[in-house]
Design a protein around this motif. Structure first.
Motif, PDB file in Angstrom:
ATOM      1  N   ILE A   1       0.839  -1.208   0.000  1.00  0.00           N
ATOM      2  CA  ILE A   1       0.000   0.000   0.000  1.00  0.00           C
ATOM      3  C   ILE A   1       0.871   1.254   0.000  1.00  0.00           C
ATOM      4  CG2 ILE A   1      -1.650   1.334   1.388  1.00  0.00           C
ATOM      5  CD1 ILE A   1      -2.853  -1.368   2.258  1.00  0.00           C
ATOM      6  N   LEU A   2       1.985   1.220   0.731  1.00  0.00           N
ATOM      7  CA  LEU A   2       2.896   2.369   0.732  1.00  0.00           C
ATOM      8  C   LEU A   2       3.497   2.590  -0.653  1.00  0.00           C
ATOM      9  CD1 LEU A   2       4.957   2.097   4.057  1.00  0.00           C
ATOM     10  CD2 LEU A   2       2.859   3.348   3.638  1.00  0.00           C
ATOM     11  N   ARG A   3       3.761   1.504  -1.354  1.00  0.00           N
ATOM     12  CA  ARG A   3       4.365   1.628  -2.686  1.00  0.00           C
ATOM     13  C   ARG A   3       3.393   2.240  -3.694  1.00  0.00           C
ATOM     14  NH1 ARG A   3       5.908  -3.776  -1.181  1.00  0.00           N
ATOM     15  NH2 ARG A   3       8.089  -3.822  -0.509  1.00  0.00           N
ATOM     16  N   HIS A   4       2.100   2.084  -3.468  1.00  0.00           N
ATOM     17  CA  HIS A   4       1.088   2.615  -4.388  1.00  0.00           C
ATOM     18  C   HIS A   4       0.186   3.578  -3.626  1.00  0.00           C
ATOM     19  CE1 HIS A   4       2.258  -1.475  -5.768  1.00  0.00           C
ATOM     20  NE2 HIS A   4       2.361  -0.844  -6.927  1.00  0.00           N
ATOM     21  N   LYS A   5       0.804   4.590  -3.062  1.00  0.00           N
ATOM     22  CA  LYS A   5       0.077   5.492  -2.164  1.00  0.00           C
ATOM     23  C   LYS A   5      -0.985   6.303  -2.902  1.00  0.00           C
ATOM     24  CE  LYS A   5       3.186   9.502  -2.388  1.00  0.00           C
ATOM     25  NZ  LYS A   5       2.152  10.445  -2.789  1.00  0.00           N
ATOM     26  N   PRO A   6      -2.102   6.573  -2.194  1.00  0.00           N
ATOM     27  CA  PRO A   6      -3.094   7.489  -2.758  1.00  0.00           C
ATOM     28  C   PRO A   6      -2.549   8.910  -2.776  1.00  0.00           C
ATOM     29  CG  PRO A   6      -3.662   6.877  -0.511  1.00  0.00           C
ATOM     30  CD  PRO A   6      -2.499   6.024  -0.897  1.00  0.00           C
TER      31      PRO A   6
ATOM     32  N   GLY B   1      14.949  -2.701   9.379  1.00  0.00           N
ATOM     33  CA  GLY B   1      15.159  -3.717   8.360  1.00  0.00           C
ATOM     34  C   GLY B   1      14.403  -3.531   7.060  1.00  0.00           C
ATOM     35  N   VAL B   2      13.391  -2.648   7.027  1.00  0.00           N
ATOM     36  CA  VAL B   2      12.633  -2.436   5.798  1.00  0.00           C
ATOM     37  C   VAL B   2      13.338  -1.383   4.956  1.00  0.00           C
ATOM     38  CG1 VAL B   2      10.458  -1.660   4.798  1.00  0.00           C
ATOM     39  CG2 VAL B   2      10.451  -3.071   6.864  1.00  0.00           C
ATOM     40  N   ASP B   3      13.502  -1.681   3.696  1.00  0.00           N
ATOM     41  CA  ASP B   3      14.103  -0.723   2.767  1.00  0.00           C
ATOM     42  C   ASP B   3      12.965   0.032   2.078  1.00  0.00           C
ATOM     43  OD1 ASP B   3      15.804   0.681   1.202  1.00  0.00           O
ATOM     44  OD2 ASP B   3      16.428  -0.983  -0.075  1.00  0.00           O
ATOM     45  N   TYR B   4      12.666   1.234   2.559  1.00  0.00           N
ATOM     46  CA  TYR B   4      11.575   2.039   1.998  1.00  0.00           C
ATOM     47  C   TYR B   4      12.077   2.729   0.723  1.00  0.00           C
ATOM     48  CZ  TYR B   4       9.080   1.306   6.396  1.00  0.00           C
ATOM     49  OH  TYR B   4       8.433   0.738   7.479  1.00  0.00           O
ATOM     50  N   ARG B   5      11.864   2.070  -0.392  1.00  0.00           N
ATOM     51  CA  ARG B   5      12.386   2.567  -1.657  1.00  0.00           C
ATOM     52  C   ARG B   5      11.465   3.620  -2.269  1.00  0.00           C
ATOM     53  NH1 ARG B   5      16.274  -1.027  -3.853  1.00  0.00           N
ATOM     54  NH2 ARG B   5      16.476  -2.958  -2.651  1.00  0.00           N
ATOM     55  N   GLY B   6      12.048   4.385  -3.162  1.00  0.00           N
ATOM     56  CA  GLY B   6      11.269   5.389  -3.894  1.00  0.00           C
ATOM     57  C   GLY B   6      10.637   6.395  -2.944  1.00  0.00           C
TER      58      GLY B   6
END
Length: 810
Positions: A667-672, A689-694
């Motif tokens: 959901i974060l990758r395709h945010k509204p 540990g999460v790689d928050y890309r873009g």
């Protein structure tokens, strides 16, 4: 086995010759079966006492060394004879090899198996080695294989006929095969060394400070050091450590282990290794046993699982291991699962067999550090000299290590066993009396708990638990035999689970030292007795001391002194590397919100204000925000008070499935258009540990310093570290809490083009004893520069002032 090619010397064991490629029987020999039981470990000593009483010449556990030469190799073979009797008057030598098995379940199959021949070969080799000693020339040799029943103690003798010339010829054939394998592996090692010499960094240029990590890791592996690397998130630590460690490990013929606490970190390591591998080396990823089970229920015994049944025979006939080793450079767990399933063998066992074939193993901490889960090939001899260890997010290992050595026994398990056995036509003598003895002892210990308290220190009766361990061995063995005979298959069995917990508890109860405490607790579901390991450094340190080299990575390994001591790193070999953030400070906004108080006593008075502040900051930008809380209870209190904000609000739960956790990231990758807000816990999956890309993340809010909750055990830690180092509060509370804060803040800025905000919500973030753990690049001259009285306005102005209002990762 040790090989020196320059000197052309080989040192091996008798087992290396007698059992070169033997597959195991699942549920009997590895992990979950009778060999793990205490009686199986003790049976040799009982046999030795009996024989010594009847034969004054008898000696137990006699070490032998045999030296020979073959094809220009000097070979030393070592072994240990279980029992030896030399009667000089009769000129007779009796040699015994003792094997403990379950007669009802294993004896008939053993008589028909190749394994019996291997046992006899081991016995005959010992006889041959002794026959070469001048003082035993002309003596008659009587080799005997002694089989002892785990349940009854009954013994059966298998006589072996010793023909010296025949055994010597067989030994020569074994040594030829051994030399062939050694020379073949050496040729492969030479090819890997050539590959390592030519291996280039997989990117056109390095990120800032990656070269410093590469140089330090290269030196650490070459010089057998234990290296601590503290470097900011996003600097590229994974590749910067793997690249030189891989090169040096391949050159030295060492296995490289990449150890993690979370699955996502393994995926990042595997991806980095893909970029480095052209097929010249082999990578294995070990997945958790539960996720590699191909059966409908996870019952790891050959009598209940078709994938465990005839495992050795099916592996031998299928040639699966050889096919995988020669056709794959990455042993992907999904592919391993499918190949093993199609061959009808256990996928998890196959993945463990592949360790020998792999050059790099990516796995959880457990497989090296947990004494009850770890890889037996290394743990049995406590020898990690052929291993290079990279420990990712190493700050997590302290708590994990503490848990490995802190077993508990719950009174509620007694009732579960009773309910489980009631109504079953299973007559096993004595289990009820054993439970009542334990229950009485727990109640006796609990009498010391003071009114108004639920816990206290205690001193359990060690002799009682040693006796219980032996008695429950008998109960558990008979019970499992009954289940097998009646074809009763159960994934969860409270009696078997309790037995193994009792063994672990008793073993650790006998450990001495100030680092252990024994706690009795009155819980809602009954009494609980716990061995609490305050300091696992002695045990973790034994692994690090044995390993060829260690590289510990994290964004939060400072103060180094804390991790040197709590991880037990070898003091003579430790070196450290601390790196600042290479990313532009102007791209990041850090604010401290001192108007809220998250201390335990005051937080309830500030829930509403915290909820309003989180909401105001979250709408200061259209991007995604992450708010992190010290606990799930705190999170729920704030969530219940959150006003509508026009963003999609998602909450982390303690019982989320893997699917749900990953769905939130999707959901974060395709945010509204107006973004999302995740409310989660510090130290959890979304905080580390999460790689928050873009543009997945525009800001992080850390609500409170995330200190561990004050508890009886945490106070024991504080007292222990005060006594040991004079730093009780710092070691037990402050450093672990602030480590979580810095880890959480590192989610935002991961490249030079990233833009984002970090908001720290609590007045304690203005106090010097907390701010001294801030990274120095967070401020110019003083942490007080970060205080904001209008955080939402300041954050909105920051984003408006930037040319690119959203994050963008390279």
């Amino acid at each position: 086995m040790r090989v020196d090619h320059d000197k052309r010397e080989i040192v091996c064991s008798v087992g290396d010759l007698a059992y070169p490629t033997t597959y195991r029987r699942i549920g009997v020999e590895r992990g979950d079966g009778f060999r793990r039981m205490w009686l199986g470990q003790d049976i040799h000593s009982r046999r030795a006492e009996l024989r010594a009483a009847e034969d004054t010449n008898y000696r137990a556990e006699v070490h032998v060394v045999h030296r020979t030469a073959r094809r220009n190799w000097n070979i030393t073979i070592t072994g240990r004879i279980d029992g030896l009797s030399i009667d000089r008057a009769e000129r007779r030598v009796s040699v015994e090899e003792v094997k403990s098995i379950h007669f009802d379940l294993e004896l008939e199959a053993l008589y028909r198996s190749e394994k019996l021949q291997r046992h006899l070969y081991q016995l005959l080799l010992y006889s041959l080695f002794l026959s070469t000693q001048p003082e035993l020339a002309g003596f008659a040799f009587v080799p005997q294989l002694v089989l002892i029943d785990l349940v009854s103690g009954e013994s059966k003798i298998v006589d072996a006929e010793f023909e010296e010339e025949s055994v010597a010829a067989t030994l020569e054939a074994s040594l030829d095969q051994l030399v062939d394998d050694v020379e073949s592996r050496h040729g492969l090692l030479a090819a890997k060394r050539a590959f390592a010499e030519s291996l280039a960094f997989p990117y056109e240029r390095m990120r800032p400070f990656q070269q410093e990590i590469v140089d330090a890791v290269e030196r650490a592996v070459r010089q057998r050091e234990a290296l601590l690397v503290s470097a900011p998130t996003g600097i590229g630590k994974t590749m910067a450590a793997l690249y030189p460690a891989l090169r040096e490990s391949l050159k030295a013929g060492k296995k490289l282990f990449y150890l993690t606490s979370k699955t996502l970190q393994q995926e990042m390591a595997v991806e980095a290794l893909r970029l480095l591998n052209d097929g010249s080396f082999r990578v294995l990823r070990i997945r958790a046993k539960q996720k590699m089970c191909a059966h409908t229920e996870m019952i790891c015994h050959e009598d209940f699982c078709p994938f465990a049944a005839r495992y050795s025979e099916k592996m031998e006939k299928s040639g699966l291991l050889s096919r995988m080793a020669t056709s794959m450079s990455y042993f992907d767990p999904d592919l391993t699962f499918e190949l093993a399933k199609s061959t009808e063998v256990c996928p998890f066992e196959v993945s463990l067999e592949l360790i020998e074939q792999a050059d790099v193993i990516v796995c959880d901490y457990n497989y090296i550090f947990d004494p009850y889960v770890g890889l037996k090939a290394y743990q049995q001899e406590s020898d990690y000299g052929d291993c290079v260890l990279i420990v990712d997010e190493a700050h997590n290992l302290v708590d994990r290590g503490r848990g490995y050595y802190s077993p508990e026994l719950h009174e509620s398990a007694f009732d579960e066993i009773r309910k489980h056995l009631v109504g079953r036509n299973c007559w096993i003598d004595g289990w009820e009396e054993l439970l009542e003895l334990l229950r009485d002892h727990l109640r006796q210990l609990a009498e010391a708990i003071e009114e108004g308290s639920t816990q206290t220190l205690c001193e359990p009766d060690r002799e009682l638990f040693v006796d219980q361990r032996a008695e429950w061995e008998r109960v558990a063995t008979n019970y499992i035999s009954w289940k097998i005979e009646n074809r009763i298959a159960e994934e969860d069995d409270p009696l078997v689970d309790f037995y193994f917990k009792l063994v672990k508890f008793t073993n650790l109860l006998n450990e001495s030292g100030e680092e252990f405490a024994h706690i009795i607790e009155r819980a809602p579901d009954g009494l609980r007795l716990k061995v609490f390991c305050k300091d696992p450094s002695r045990y973790l340190g034994s692994v690090f001391d044995s390993a060829h080299a260690t590289v510990a990575l994290s964004a939060t390994l400072e103060p180094f002194e804390f991790y040197r001591k709590t991880l037990g790193l070898p003091t003579q070999r430790v070196c450290e590397l601390s790196l600042p953030s290479p990313f532009p400070r102007a791209n990041r906004k850090i604010v401290i919100v001192p108007e809220v108080d998250t201390t335990f006593k005051q937080r309830a008075n500030h829930y509403d204000r915290i909820a309003d502040t989180v909401a105001e900051i979250a709408v200061a930008s259209d991007g995604n925000f992450l708010a992190l809380f010290p606990s799930y209870a705190f999170l729920r209190e704030v969530a219940d008070r959150m006003p509508p904000i026009g963003k999609n609000v998602m909450l982390q739960r303690a019982d989320m499935t893997d699917y749900e956790r990953n769905a939130m990231l999707d959901i974060l990758r395709h945010k509204p258009s107006r973004g999302n807000l995740i409310l989660a816990v510090s130290g959890g999956m979304y905080a580390e540990g999460v790689d928050y890309r873009g543009d997945m993340l525009s800001g992080v809010m850390v609500v409170g310093p995330a200190l561990p909750t004050v508890s009886f055990e945490q106070e024991l830690l504080k007292r222990y570290y005060d006594e040991q180092y004079g730093s009780g509060f710092e070691f037990a509370y402050l450093i672990p809490g602030m480590t979580r804060v810095v880890q959480s803040a590192g989610r935002v800025i991961r490249s030079e083009s990233d833009i984002g905000v970090i908001a720290l919500l609590c007045r304690r973030f203005t106090q010097e004893n907390y701010t001294r753990y801030f990274p120095s690049d967070w401020y110019e001259e003083s942490p007080r520069e970060l205080i904001s009285r209008k955080p939402a306005s300041d954050i909105r102005a920051f984003f408006e002032g930037m040319s690119t209002p959203q994050l963008r990762l390279m």
